[in-house]
Motif scaffolding. Structure first.
Motif, PDB file in Angstrom:
ATOM      1  N   ARG A  74     -37.039  16.535  25.929  1.00 46.63           N
ATOM      2  CA  ARG A  74     -36.917  15.769  27.184  1.00 46.63           C
ATOM      3  C   ARG A  74     -37.317  14.306  26.994  1.00 46.63           C
ATOM      4  O   ARG A  74     -37.301  13.525  27.946  1.00 46.63           O
ATOM      5  CB  ARG A  74     -37.822  16.393  28.257  1.00 46.63           C
TER       6      ARG A  74
ATOM      7  N   VAL B  34     -50.671  24.539  41.717  1.00 48.52           N
ATOM      8  CA  VAL B  34     -51.504  25.740  41.585  1.00 48.52           C
ATOM      9  C   VAL B  34     -50.888  26.765  40.622  1.00 48.52           C
ATOM     10  O   VAL B  34     -49.679  26.996  40.665  1.00 48.52           O
ATOM     11  CB  VAL B  34     -51.658  26.352  43.003  1.00 48.52           C
ATOM     12  N   PHE B  35     -51.708  27.379  39.763  1.00 43.31           N
ATOM     13  CA  PHE B  35     -51.256  28.514  38.949  1.00 43.31           C
ATOM     14  C   PHE B  35     -51.201  29.706  39.905  1.00 43.31           C
ATOM     15  O   PHE B  35     -52.217  30.301  40.251  1.00 43.31           O
ATOM     16  CB  PHE B  35     -52.234  28.759  37.792  1.00 43.31           C
ATOM     17  N   LEU B  36     -49.988  29.980  40.360  1.00 41.32           N
ATOM     18  CA  LEU B  36     -49.817  30.863  41.527  1.00 41.32           C
ATOM     19  C   LEU B  36     -50.433  32.264  41.403  1.00 41.32           C
ATOM     20  O   LEU B  36     -50.996  32.766  42.384  1.00 41.32           O
ATOM     21  CB  LEU B  36     -48.339  30.928  41.920  1.00 41.32           C
ATOM     22  N   PRO B  37     -50.388  32.904  40.212  1.00 43.03           N
ATOM     23  CA  PRO B  37     -50.993  34.245  40.162  1.00 43.03           C
ATOM     24  C   PRO B  37     -52.492  34.242  40.478  1.00 43.03           C
ATOM     25  O   PRO B  37     -53.054  35.281  40.799  1.00 43.03           O
ATOM     26  CB  PRO B  37     -50.746  34.703  38.720  1.00 43.03           C
TER      27      PRO B  37
ATOM     28  N   ALA C 297     -46.078  20.154  45.794  1.00 44.44           N
ATOM     29  CA  ALA C 297     -46.897  20.762  46.848  1.00 44.44           C
ATOM     30  C   ALA C 297     -48.242  20.024  46.937  1.00 44.44           C
ATOM     31  O   ALA C 297     -48.263  18.812  47.088  1.00 44.44           O
ATOM     32  CB  ALA C 297     -47.065  22.249  46.599  1.00 44.44           C
TER      33      ALA C 297
ATOM     34  N   LEU D 229     -43.921  16.247  37.324  1.00 45.69           N
ATOM     35  CA  LEU D 229     -43.900  16.686  38.720  1.00 45.69           C
ATOM     36  C   LEU D 229     -45.243  16.499  39.425  1.00 45.69           C
ATOM     37  O   LEU D 229     -46.294  16.643  38.821  1.00 45.69           O
ATOM     38  CB  LEU D 229     -43.589  18.182  38.758  1.00 45.69           C
TER      39      LEU D 229
ATOM     40  N   LYS E   7     -48.486  25.956  30.597  1.00 43.59           N
ATOM     41  CA  LYS E   7     -47.983  26.556  31.852  1.00 43.59           C
ATOM     42  C   LYS E   7     -47.545  25.490  32.863  1.00 43.59           C
ATOM     43  O   LYS E   7     -47.953  25.496  34.035  1.00 43.59           O
ATOM     44  CB  LYS E   7     -49.056  27.456  32.487  1.00 43.59           C
TER      45      LYS E   7
ATOM     46  N   GLY F 292     -47.273  21.405  37.791  1.00 48.99           N
ATOM     47  CA  GLY F 292     -46.601  22.275  38.773  1.00 48.99           C
ATOM     48  C   GLY F 292     -47.540  22.723  39.880  1.00 48.99           C
ATOM     49  O   GLY F 292     -47.205  23.631  40.634  1.00 48.99           O
TER      50      GLY F 292
HETATM   51  N1  COA Z   1     -47.773  29.190  38.577  1.00 48.31           N
HETATM   52  C1  COA Z   1     -47.843  29.939  37.465  1.00 48.31           C
HETATM   53  N2  COA Z   1     -47.085  29.725  36.373  1.00 48.31           N
HETATM   54  C2  COA Z   1     -46.228  28.714  36.425  1.00 48.31           C
HETATM   55  C3  COA Z   1     -46.068  27.894  37.560  1.00 48.31           C
HETATM   56  C4  COA Z   1     -46.903  28.170  38.664  1.00 48.31           C
HETATM   57  N3  COA Z   1     -46.894  27.393  39.745  1.00 48.31           N
HETATM   58  N4  COA Z   1     -45.131  26.967  37.298  1.00 48.31           N
HETATM   59  C5  COA Z   1     -44.721  27.188  36.050  1.00 48.31           C
HETATM   60  N5  COA Z   1     -45.363  28.249  35.514  1.00 48.31           N
HETATM   61  C6  COA Z   1     -45.248  28.789  34.154  1.00 48.31           C
HETATM   62  C7  COA Z   1     -43.887  29.370  33.853  1.00 48.31           C
HETATM   63  O1  COA Z   1     -43.854  30.725  34.251  1.00 48.31           O
HETATM   64  C8  COA Z   1     -43.830  29.236  32.337  1.00 48.31           C
HETATM   65  O2  COA Z   1     -44.657  30.229  31.756  1.00 48.31           O
HETATM   66  P1  COA Z   1     -44.295  30.846  30.298  1.00 48.31           P
HETATM   67  O3  COA Z   1     -44.313  29.709  29.328  1.00 48.31           O
HETATM   68  O4  COA Z   1     -45.357  31.845  30.053  1.00 48.31           O
HETATM   69  O5  COA Z   1     -42.934  31.421  30.448  1.00 48.31           O
HETATM   70  C9  COA Z   1     -44.520  27.908  32.096  1.00 48.31           C
HETATM   71  O6  COA Z   1     -45.346  27.694  33.253  1.00 48.31           O
HETATM   72  C10 COA Z   1     -43.585  26.736  31.950  1.00 48.31           C
HETATM   73  O7  COA Z   1     -42.667  26.738  33.051  1.00 48.31           O
HETATM   74  P2  COA Z   1     -41.171  26.231  32.896  1.00 48.31           P
HETATM   75  O8  COA Z   1     -40.534  26.294  34.231  1.00 48.31           O
HETATM   76  O9  COA Z   1     -40.503  26.932  31.762  1.00 48.31           O
HETATM   77  O10 COA Z   1     -41.429  24.740  32.431  1.00 48.31           O
HETATM   78  P3  COA Z   1     -40.761  23.393  32.910  1.00 48.31           P
HETATM   79  O11 COA Z   1     -41.438  22.311  32.139  1.00 48.31           O
HETATM   80  O12 COA Z   1     -39.297  23.447  32.833  1.00 48.31           O
HETATM   81  O13 COA Z   1     -41.146  23.227  34.448  1.00 48.31           O
HETATM   82  C11 COA Z   1     -42.565  23.146  36.351  1.00 48.31           C
HETATM   83  C12 COA Z   1     -42.489  23.170  34.819  1.00 48.31           C
HETATM   84  C13 COA Z   1     -44.040  23.207  36.718  1.00 48.31           C
HETATM   85  C14 COA Z   1     -41.971  21.850  36.792  1.00 48.31           C
HETATM   86  C15 COA Z   1     -41.749  24.310  36.964  1.00 48.31           C
HETATM   87  O14 COA Z   1     -42.101  25.516  36.293  1.00 48.31           O
HETATM   88  C16 COA Z   1     -41.989  24.491  38.421  1.00 48.31           C
HETATM   89  O15 COA Z   1     -41.395  23.826  39.236  1.00 48.31           O
HETATM   90  N6  COA Z   1     -42.891  25.436  38.801  1.00 48.31           N
HETATM   91  C17 COA Z   1     -43.159  25.746  40.181  1.00 48.31           C
HETATM   92  C18 COA Z   1     -44.061  24.722  40.800  1.00 48.31           C
HETATM   93  C19 COA Z   1     -44.481  25.078  42.207  1.00 48.31           C
HETATM   94  O16 COA Z   1     -43.692  25.275  43.074  1.00 48.31           O
HETATM   95  N7  COA Z   1     -45.778  25.169  42.406  1.00 48.31           N
HETATM   96  C20 COA Z   1     -46.349  25.457  43.661  1.00 48.31           C
HETATM   97  C21 COA Z   1     -47.681  24.822  43.665  1.00 48.31           C
HETATM   98  S1  COA Z   1     -48.538  25.063  45.150  1.00 48.31           S
END
Ligand code: COA
Length: 535
Positions: free
Chosen positions: A51, A148-151, A190, A187, A113, A146
């Motif tokens: 990237r 919060v680590f949602l889990p 939220a 990014l 993550k 991204g």
């Molecule tokens: N919680 C837990 N795990 C998350 C996560 C979240 N919010 N966002 C991403 N991850 C994990 C993915 O499952 C992946 O795990 P893995 O490597 O074990 O497969 C890893 O992080 C990388 O994610 P990926 O999407 O492949 O990377 P990316 O660089 O293309 O994108 C983000 C990263 C963060 C931009 C994208 O994953 C995303 O938009 N996540 C959701 C964010 C969100 O809505 N958060 C809410 C916060 S309140």
């Protein structure tokens, strides 16, 4: 000033054996630190490179002054936690210089993550902000997360020092004139959108960064609207349309240069003028500390030998050298700066506690920072000492250490057990910085004592229930407790959980202290107002 005369023989078998042991420990700890500093898995690094993005540590290197130090905070965070999936806690924090100003840098590691926040990530972010506030430091956030680590949302979202606390801290620091700047390189989603939104000045990178309260999938689910990230909240949108950000950079390098420019135009503040003379190296080589610290910390060592290898010219003006000798107090210079030093030479007696309180009063009145060198197993127990008032003398010390306004810096050089940890400015007493040496130990009590107490409790309980306890059962209870205590009292266990700010090489302690002292001077030292000393 009197010089400390060392009694260490560098040719002795003890010295050589200890030297090898501690050197190996330092190497092991540093190997772990190097591994953790690589961040996420190779797969995530490849994606990041493709990237065309920088790694968070490269960003830090580019934004701080060339050849200036970066005092990293919490490099062992997350070690051996969450199946080792959050190296460094997924965030890099530390103090760097930008155009000569001390700045707290908080940088998400997008290779861990997606830069999301585990509980330890939150703790590290909040700790960095606390250091910034306590030492009057400006803050730079390198945002790529991204959110919060949602889990694990229940452990990162709702409580006092959880995610929401970030923005509160930013607002409070901004109100105190501590500049909050964000460079958004990825990014800010939220809650994460508010790290930049709460900043005083925000830079975004074209076609690479985005800020939104709800990302495209959420927007689609909630409203049915189909939209890509760039159109929803990209750099162009926020610098031209919404005003959420202030500067548009064509790439990361340009964004980091812009951040430097912002700090350049910040009015300089005068640092507190702590008494300083020309610095001098210690008379003894700091590396000799390796040969002094015993492998087994139940063996005592003289803290004067450590002070001699940390302070300028090994000069130490000892206060009350003949009284309460299990505590060593006195004035010295580190990097030319005048400091008070409190170090342990055994168990605390009422006299040593009184001496500590007296010495802290001296430092507070003179506005001299205090360095605590912890090697403490606790306060003396038994009828004689209870009757003598050990508890009230301990209380005097704790009153003094809690309420003094002078900067405190703590290094755990050996044991840190029981109330001794508290009196010697443990984490709960807000030292500005707290570091551990690799072989040091921290717990409410030593493994042996814990095993004795818990075995006795268990045996009494079983006896009360009319059950017999065999020798084998007692042995098994003891071994289980000992093993658990030993594992959970190591420096690595502590540092992984951020009970400290990191594990440092004993021979570099002097450099860490010099840097830390300079950082504390960003904040004026106020007059101290003590509470009631129990008499
Ligand atoms: N919680 C837990 N795990 C998350 C996560 C979240 N919010 N966002 C991403 N991850 C994990 C993915 O499952 C992946 O795990 P893995 O490597 O074990 O497969 C890893 O992080 C990388 O994610 P990926 O999407 O492949 O990377 P990316 O660089 O293309 O994108 C983000 C990263 C963060 C931009 C994208 O994953 C995303 O938009 N996540 C959701 C964010 C969100 O809505 N958060 C809410 C916060 S309140």
């Amino acid at each position: 000033m009197a010089k400390i005369i060392s009694n260490i023989s560098t040719n002795s078998e003890d010295f050589k054996r200890r030297y090898e042991f501690n050197k190996k420990k330092v190497e092991e700890i540093e190997a772990i630190r190097n591994e953790l500093s690589k961040g996420g898995p190779p797969k995530a690094h490849e994606v990041n490179k493709k990237r065309g993005k920088l790694f968070c540590r490269e960003r830090i290197e580019k934004v701080i002054d060339k050849d200036s130090p970066f005092l990293e905070i919490g490099p062992y965070a997350g070690y051996d936690m969450y199946d080792n999936s959050a190296p460094c806690g997924g965030i890099v924090t530390g103090i760097g210089r930008i155009h000569g100003r001390d700045v707290m840098i908080i940088a998400n590691d997008q290779t861990v993550k997606g830069g999301t926040y585990h509980p330890i990530t939150i703790k590290k972010h909040v700790r960095a902000q606390r250091i910034a506030e306590e030492n009057n430091l400006h803050c730079l956030y390198l945002v790529d997360s991204g959110g919060v680590f949602l889990p694990m949302q229940d452990e990162v979202y709702p409580d006092k020092e959880h995610f929401g606390n970030f923005f509160y801290n930013q607002a409070v620091m901004s109100s105190k004139g501590l500049l909050q700047v964000a460079v958004v390189t990825g990014l800010g989603t939220a809650g994460g959108a508010y790290v930049p939104a709460m900043c005083d000045q925000v830079i975004m990178v074209k076609n690479q960064s985005a800020i939104f309260i709800g990302g495209p999938p959420l927007v689609k689910a909630a409203t049915g609207e189909e939209i890509d990230a760039e159109t929803l909240g990209g750099a162009d949108v926020h610098t031209r349309i919404s005003g959420v950000a202030d500067y548009l950079a064509n790439n990361e390098e340009e964004a980091l240069r812009k951040a430097r420019e912002i700090f350049l135009n910040l009015p300089r503040r005068k640092k507190y003028e702590l008494d300083r003379v020309e610095p001098e190296d210690p008379l003894y080589d700091p590396e000799e500390i390796y040969g002094i610290i015993p492998e087994d910390l139940s063996i005592p060592f003289d803290v004067h030998e450590i002070i001699a290898r940390i302070v300028d010219a090994s000069e130490f003006e000892e206060f009350k050298p003949l009284y309460g000798q299990t505590l060593v107090t006195g004035f010295a210079r580190i990097g030319g700066y005048l400091v008070g030093i409190i170090g342990n030479n055994g168990v605390i007696f009422p006299e040593s506690a009184q001496k500590a309180a007296h010495f802290i009063e001296l430092c507070s009145l003179r506005k001299v920072p205090i360095i605590f060198l912890q090697n403490i197993t606790g306060f003396i127990i038994g009828k004689q000492y209870e009757h003598q008032g050990m508890a009230k003398d301990g209380a005097k010390w704790i009153t003094a250490v809690s309420t003094t306004s002078v900067p405190k810096i703590t290094v755990i050089i050996g044991n840190s057990y029981g109330a001794g940890n508290y009196a010697m400015a443990g984490r709960g007493y807000n030292p500005r910085f707290l570091w551990m040496w690799p072989n040091s130990k921290i717990a409410v009590m030593g493994p042996q004592q814990a095993a004795d107490v818990l075995t006795m409790v268990k045996v009494n309980q079983l006896k009360r229930e009319g059950k017999d306890v065999s020798e084998d059962e007692i042995k098994s209870i003891r071994e289980k407790v000992m093993k658990d205590y030993e594992m959970k009292s190591t420096a690595l266990y502590s540092s992984a959980r951020l009970w400290d700010d990191g594990i440092i090489d004993p021979k570099k302690t002097r450099e860490y202290l010099m840097l830390a002292l300079e950082i504390t001077l960003n904040k004026p030292i106020e007059d101290t107002k003590f509470g009631i000393f129990r008499m």
